[in-house]
Design a protein around this motif. Structure first.
Motif, PDB file in Angstrom:
ATOM      1  N   VAL A  59      43.954  56.306  43.326  1.00  0.00           N
ATOM      2  CA  VAL A  59      45.256  57.178  43.364  1.00  0.00           C
ATOM      3  C   VAL A  59      46.000  56.570  44.451  1.00  0.00           C
ATOM      4  O   VAL A  59      45.619  56.533  45.632  1.00  0.00           O
ATOM      5  CB  VAL A  59      44.994  58.365  43.373  1.00  0.00           C
ATOM      6  N   ALA A  60      47.107  55.732  44.172  1.00  0.00           N
ATOM      7  CA  ALA A  60      48.027  55.413  45.246  1.00  0.00           C
ATOM      8  C   ALA A  60      49.259  56.022  44.911  1.00  0.00           C
ATOM      9  O   ALA A  60      49.876  56.415  44.147  1.00  0.00           O
ATOM     10  CB  ALA A  60      48.506  53.608  44.858  1.00  0.00           C
ATOM     11  N   SER A  61      49.885  56.449  46.491  1.00  0.00           N
ATOM     12  CA  SER A  61      51.014  56.766  46.651  1.00  0.00           C
ATOM     13  C   SER A  61      52.410  55.962  46.666  1.00  0.00           C
ATOM     14  O   SER A  61      52.180  55.139  47.420  1.00  0.00           O
ATOM     15  CB  SER A  61      51.021  57.853  47.812  1.00  0.00           C
ATOM     16  N   TYR A  62      53.287  56.181  46.150  1.00  0.00           N
ATOM     17  CA  TYR A  62      54.520  55.500  46.302  1.00  0.00           C
ATOM     18  C   TYR A  62      55.833  56.445  46.363  1.00  0.00           C
ATOM     19  O   TYR A  62      55.495  57.879  46.291  1.00  0.00           O
ATOM     20  CB  TYR A  62      54.959  54.762  44.708  1.00  0.00           C
ATOM     21  N   GLU A  63      56.855  55.608  46.757  1.00  0.00           N
ATOM     22  CA  GLU A  63      58.121  56.515  47.319  1.00  0.00           C
ATOM     23  C   GLU A  63      58.176  57.504  46.290  1.00  0.00           C
ATOM     24  O   GLU A  63      58.604  58.940  46.509  1.00  0.00           O
ATOM     25  CB  GLU A  63      59.138  55.681  47.410  1.00  0.00           C
ATOM     26  N   ASN A  64      58.355  57.305  44.928  1.00  0.00           N
ATOM     27  CA  ASN A  64      58.662  58.204  43.938  1.00  0.00           C
ATOM     28  C   ASN A  64      57.613  59.159  43.159  1.00  0.00           C
ATOM     29  O   ASN A  64      57.920  59.947  42.370  1.00  0.00           O
ATOM     30  CB  ASN A  64      59.464  57.409  42.859  1.00  0.00           C
ATOM     31  N   ARG A  65      56.372  58.406  42.912  1.00  0.00           N
ATOM     32  CA  ARG A  65      55.284  59.167  42.366  1.00  0.00           C
ATOM     33  C   ARG A  65      54.136  58.363  42.883  1.00  0.00           C
ATOM     34  O   ARG A  65      53.941  57.430  43.301  1.00  0.00           O
ATOM     35  CB  ARG A  65      55.642  58.977  40.851  1.00  0.00           C
ATOM     36  N   ASN A  66      52.996  59.064  42.411  1.00  0.00           N
ATOM     37  CA  ASN A  66      51.622  58.547  42.373  1.00  0.00           C
ATOM     38  C   ASN A  66      51.562  57.456  41.304  1.00  0.00           C
ATOM     39  O   ASN A  66      51.817  57.665  40.081  1.00  0.00           O
ATOM     40  CB  ASN A  66      50.367  59.442  42.487  1.00  0.00           C
ATOM     41  N   VAL A  67      50.235  56.479  41.248  1.00  0.00           N
ATOM     42  CA  VAL A  67      49.977  55.660  40.293  1.00  0.00           C
ATOM     43  C   VAL A  67      48.398  55.765  40.401  1.00  0.00           C
ATOM     44  O   VAL A  67      47.890  55.447  41.548  1.00  0.00           O
ATOM     45  CB  VAL A  67      50.607  54.326  40.430  1.00  0.00           C
ATOM     46  N   THR A  68      47.724  55.847  39.206  1.00  0.00           N
ATOM     47  CA  THR A  68      46.570  55.972  38.916  1.00  0.00           C
ATOM     48  C   THR A  68      45.992  54.555  38.592  1.00  0.00           C
ATOM     49  O   THR A  68      46.288  54.124  37.580  1.00  0.00           O
ATOM     50  CB  THR A  68      45.815  56.872  38.329  1.00  0.00           C
ATOM     51  N   TYR A  69      45.124  53.712  39.345  1.00  0.00           N
ATOM     52  CA  TYR A  69      44.785  52.392  38.806  1.00  0.00           C
ATOM     53  C   TYR A  69      43.242  52.638  38.677  1.00  0.00           C
ATOM     54  O   TYR A  69      42.520  53.303  39.247  1.00  0.00           O
ATOM     55  CB  TYR A  69      44.767  51.407  39.979  1.00  0.00           C
ATOM     56  N   THR A  70      42.807  51.974  37.826  1.00  0.00           N
ATOM     57  CA  THR A  70      41.274  51.759  37.418  1.00  0.00           C
ATOM     58  C   THR A  70      40.908  50.260  37.393  1.00  0.00           C
ATOM     59  O   THR A  70      41.487  49.328  36.500  1.00  0.00           O
ATOM     60  CB  THR A  70      40.890  52.583  36.092  1.00  0.00           C
ATOM     61  N   VAL A  71      39.879  49.931  38.264  1.00  0.00           N
ATOM     62  CA  VAL A  71      39.623  48.546  38.263  1.00  0.00           C
ATOM     63  C   VAL A  71      38.211  48.542  37.998  1.00  0.00           C
ATOM     64  O   VAL A  71      37.359  49.212  38.618  1.00  0.00           O
ATOM     65  CB  VAL A  71      39.804  47.948  39.759  1.00  0.00           C
ATOM     66  N   VAL A  72      37.580  47.621  36.983  1.00  0.00           N
ATOM     67  CA  VAL A  72      36.224  47.520  36.591  1.00  0.00           C
ATOM     68  C   VAL A  72      35.636  46.211  37.032  1.00  0.00           C
ATOM     69  O   VAL A  72      36.278  44.907  36.819  1.00  0.00           O
ATOM     70  CB  VAL A  72      36.421  47.621  35.095  1.00  0.00           C
ATOM     71  N   PHE A  73      34.535  46.385  37.768  1.00  0.00           N
ATOM     72  CA  PHE A  73      33.917  44.988  38.340  1.00  0.00           C
ATOM     73  C   PHE A  73      32.819  44.834  37.564  1.00  0.00           C
ATOM     74  O   PHE A  73      31.992  45.869  37.282  1.00  0.00           O
ATOM     75  CB  PHE A  73      33.613  45.092  39.561  1.00  0.00           C
ATOM     76  N   ASN A  74      32.394  43.710  37.254  1.00  0.00           N
ATOM     77  CA  ASN A  74      31.156  43.011  36.702  1.00  0.00           C
ATOM     78  C   ASN A  74      30.107  42.925  37.932  1.00  0.00           C
ATOM     79  O   ASN A  74      30.642  43.156  38.901  1.00  0.00           O
ATOM     80  CB  ASN A  74      31.007  42.081  35.590  1.00  0.00           C
ATOM     81  N   THR A  75      28.962  42.676  37.575  1.00  0.00           N
ATOM     82  CA  THR A  75      27.875  42.487  38.661  1.00  0.00           C
ATOM     83  C   THR A  75      28.189  41.092  39.541  1.00  0.00           C
ATOM     84  O   THR A  75      27.584  41.029  40.453  1.00  0.00           O
ATOM     85  CB  THR A  75      26.605  42.427  37.951  1.00  0.00           C
ATOM     86  N   ASP A  76      28.924  40.214  39.148  1.00  0.00           N
ATOM     87  CA  ASP A  76      29.392  39.121  39.737  1.00  0.00           C
ATOM     88  C   ASP A  76      30.721  39.492  40.710  1.00  0.00           C
ATOM     89  O   ASP A  76      31.003  38.758  41.465  1.00  0.00           O
ATOM     90  CB  ASP A  76      29.857  37.624  38.914  1.00  0.00           C
TER      91      ASP A  76
END
Length: 146
Positions: A120-137
């Motif tokens: 969850v990242a905070s920006y000037e006007n609102r929060n943005v939720t990022y989802t990052v998926v990693f493989n085993t590499d």
């Protein structure tokens, strides 16, 4: 005239509440339904890699972000599209301020293990939720934002 002002305030408050509730429910569901990270992943490493990736994107260093993606992800999300998405984020959310929370859980799909990091990242006007998926590499196989 006063009723309109109160009504707009009320609607804004409801929207904020719903947004915060949604983020909290998402984080809770990931921690409740997800599993601990598989042995192939280190929690500190996956969280650090997710924020490094997002740092590249917020700095406009899309080529470095692309280098962190798997070949399949690069084909699915070309650099031009990634730049356009992040441009939209900046226009709508404003300038990046800070990371508010980071959670990592394990996921499995068709016998393949993944680490899913929700930021969850905070920006000037609102929060943005990022989802990052990693493989085993430790290559990014999924990237979503809300």
């Amino acid at each position: 005239m006063m009723k309109t002002t109160k009504k707009k305030y009320y609607k804004g408050s409801i929207k904020r509440f719903v947004a915060l509730f949604t983020v909290a429910a998402l984080l809770f569901s990931l921690s409740a339904c997800g599993t601990k990270l598989p042995d192939a992943f280190d929690e500190k490493e996956v969280k650090g890699a997710a924020t490094e990736f997002l740092d590249f994107l917020t700095a406009g260093e899309y080529d470095k972000g692309m280098d962190m993606m798997s070949a399949a992800m690069q084909a699915a999300l070309p650099q031009e599209d990634l730049a356009a998405i992040m441009g939209d984020v900046e226009r709508q959310a404003g300038a990046f301020l800070e990371y508010k929370s980071i959670a990592a859980v394990g996921q499995s799909s068709q016998g393949v293990e993944y680490a899913t990091v929700v930021v969850v990242a905070s920006y000037e006007n609102r929060n943005v939720t990022y989802t990052v998926v990693f493989n085993t590499d430790m290559k990014i196989d999924g990237f979503f934002l809300k």
